[in-house]
Enzyme design. Structure first.
Site, PDB file in Angstrom:
ATOM      1  N   SER A   1       0.848  -1.196   0.000  1.00  0.00           N
ATOM      2  CA  SER A   1       0.000   0.000   0.000  1.00  0.00           C
ATOM      3  C   SER A   1       0.876   1.236   0.000  1.00  0.00           C
ATOM      4  O   SER A   1       1.988   1.221   0.544  1.00  0.00           O
ATOM      5  CB  SER A   1      -0.879   0.025   1.252  1.00  0.00           C
ATOM      6  OG  SER A   1      -1.431   1.312   1.431  1.00  0.00           O
TER       7      SER A   1
ATOM      8  N   TYR B   1      -0.783  -0.415  10.092  1.00  0.00           N
ATOM      9  CA  TYR B   1      -1.007  -0.903   8.725  1.00  0.00           C
ATOM     10  C   TYR B   1       0.173  -0.510   7.828  1.00  0.00           C
ATOM     11  O   TYR B   1       0.689  -1.316   7.048  1.00  0.00           O
ATOM     12  CB  TYR B   1      -2.314  -0.300   8.226  1.00  0.00           C
ATOM     13  CG  TYR B   1      -2.710  -0.570   6.798  1.00  0.00           C
ATOM     14  CD1 TYR B   1      -3.308  -1.777   6.439  1.00  0.00           C
ATOM     15  CD2 TYR B   1      -2.552   0.404   5.810  1.00  0.00           C
ATOM     16  CE1 TYR B   1      -3.709  -2.001   5.117  1.00  0.00           C
ATOM     17  CE2 TYR B   1      -2.953   0.190   4.508  1.00  0.00           C
ATOM     18  CZ  TYR B   1      -3.536  -1.011   4.162  1.00  0.00           C
ATOM     19  OH  TYR B   1      -3.942  -1.226   2.865  1.00  0.00           O
TER      20      TYR B   1
END
Ligand code: NAP
Length: 260
Positions: free
Chosen positions: A154, A167
Site C-alpha cells: 500500500s 497498517y
C-alpha cells in the site's frame, strides 16, 4: 480498451495450464484479479475469510466465462489454516504457478492508542499472512522450478498514513519480504514483485468522504481514485512472461499521486 471501466475485462492473457492462488479474493482487488486470471484460462483457487457467498459469486463468474475456479475458506494469518489451504490446493491440482498475496485489512487507530493486541492483529493479517502463504507456495514452486509471486502492499507503507501506523508498518514489510525472496529464489526461476496501490475504490476505502476525500483527490493528477481492475491488470502482467526480467520490483499504481 476503455481504461478504468469494467469493459477493460475485454482484454485477457494466455494463462492456459497455470494454477493460481489469490488470497482475499471474495471482494475488491482480489476478486478482480481472480476473475481476470480465470478469464485468462488459469485454474484459480479463490481464498476468502468472512464472505463465502461473494467468493462463490466470483467463482461462478469465472465458470460462466468458461474458466475453472474453486473456493476455499482460510484465515491466512493463521498457520494451521494456511496449511489446510495448501493441502486443498495440492489435492485439487497438485501444482502451483502463480501466487497473489492480496488479503489485507485496516485496524486504524492513532499510534498511542494502539493496544498490543491490535498491533499484533494488524501485523498478522497484513504481513505474517504474506510470509505464511509465500513460504508454503515456495515449497511447491521450488520443486517445479517455476513460480510467479505478486504481493499487494500500500502507498501507506511508502509514505506513511495518519491513523494507520500499524497498517503502514506491515505494508512496508511486504516489499522488503518480496525483495528478499527475489534474491533467494530468482536462481530457481521464481520471481517475486510487489504492487503498491494508492487509493482504490473498494469496501476498504468506502468510508472516505467529504472534505477529506476532496483534499486527497486534489493531490492525484488523474483527479480520481483507481478502480480494482486497474490494479488487477498490472498484477496479471507481472505474472506473464512479458514481465520476465521484472524481479524484486515495486510497482506504484496511484494515478500519479505519489511524487517520490
Ligand atoms: P477489501 O475490499 O476490504 O477486501 C479485502 C479482502 O481481504 C477480502 O476478500 C477479505 O476476505 C480478505 N481478507 C481479509 N482478512 C483476511 C484473512 N485474515 N484471511 C483471508 N482473507 C482475508 O480490500 P481491497 O481494497 O480489495 O484490498 C485488497 C488489498 O489491497 C489489501 O491488501 C489492501 O491492504 C490493499 N490495498 C488497498 C487499497 C485501496 O485503496 N483499496 C490501497 C492500497 C492497498 P473476506 O471478505 O472474505 O473476509
Amino acid at each position: 480498451m476503455t481504461t478504468g471501466t469494467r469493459e477493460s475485462f475485454g482484454i485477457t492473457f494466455d494463462f492456459q495450464g497455470r494454477v493460481a492462488l489469490v488470497t482475499g479474493a471474495s471482494r475488491g482487488i482480489g476478486a478482480r484479479v481472480a476473475e481476470l486470471l480465470g478469464r485468462s484460462n488459469a485454474r484459480v483457487l479463490i481464498n476468502y475469510f468472512e464472505h463465502g457467498e461473494q467468493a462463490e459469486q466470483v467463482a461462478a463468474a469465472i465458470r460462466q466465462a468458461g474458466g475453472e475456479a474453486r473456493v476455499f475458506h482460510a484465515d491466512v494469518s493463521e498457520p494451521v489454516e494456511v496449511a489446510a489451504l495448501f493441502a486443498h490446493l495440492q489435492e485439487l491440482w497438485g501444482e502451483m504457478h502463480f501466487l497473489v498475496n492480496n488479503a489485507g485489512a485496516r485496524f486504524d487507530a492513532i499510534t498511542h492508542s494502539i493496544t498490543d493486541e491490535k498491533w499484533e492483529q494488524c501485523q498478522r493479517v497484513n504481513l505474517r499472512s504474506v510470509f505464511l502463504v509465500t513460504r508454503e507456495a515456495l515449497k511447491m514452486m521450488t520443486s517445479s522450478r517455476f513460480g510467479r509471486i505478486v504481493s499487494v502492499s500500500s502507498i501507506a507503507g511508502t509514505i506513511g498514513s495518519f491513523g494507520q501506523s500499524n497498517y503502514a508498518a506491515a505494508k512496508a514489510g511486504i516489499s522488503a519480504l518480496m525483495k528478499s525472496i527475489a534474491l533467494e529464489y530468482g536462481p530457481k526461476n521464481i520471481r517475486a514483485n510487489t504492487v503498491i496501490p494508492g487509493i482504490i475504490e473498494t469496501d476498504m476505502t468506502a468510508d472516505m468522504k467529504g472534505d477529506f476525500k476532496e483534499s486527497v483527490l486534489a493531490q492525484i493528477p488523474l483527479r480520481r481514485f483507481g478502480h480494482p481492475e486497474e490494479v488487477a491488470y498490472p498484477i496479471c502482467f507481472l505474472l506473464t512472461e512479458a514481465a520476465s526480467y521484472i524481479n524484486g520490483a515495486t510497482i506504484h499504481i496511484n494515478g500519479g499521486g505519489l511524487r517520490l
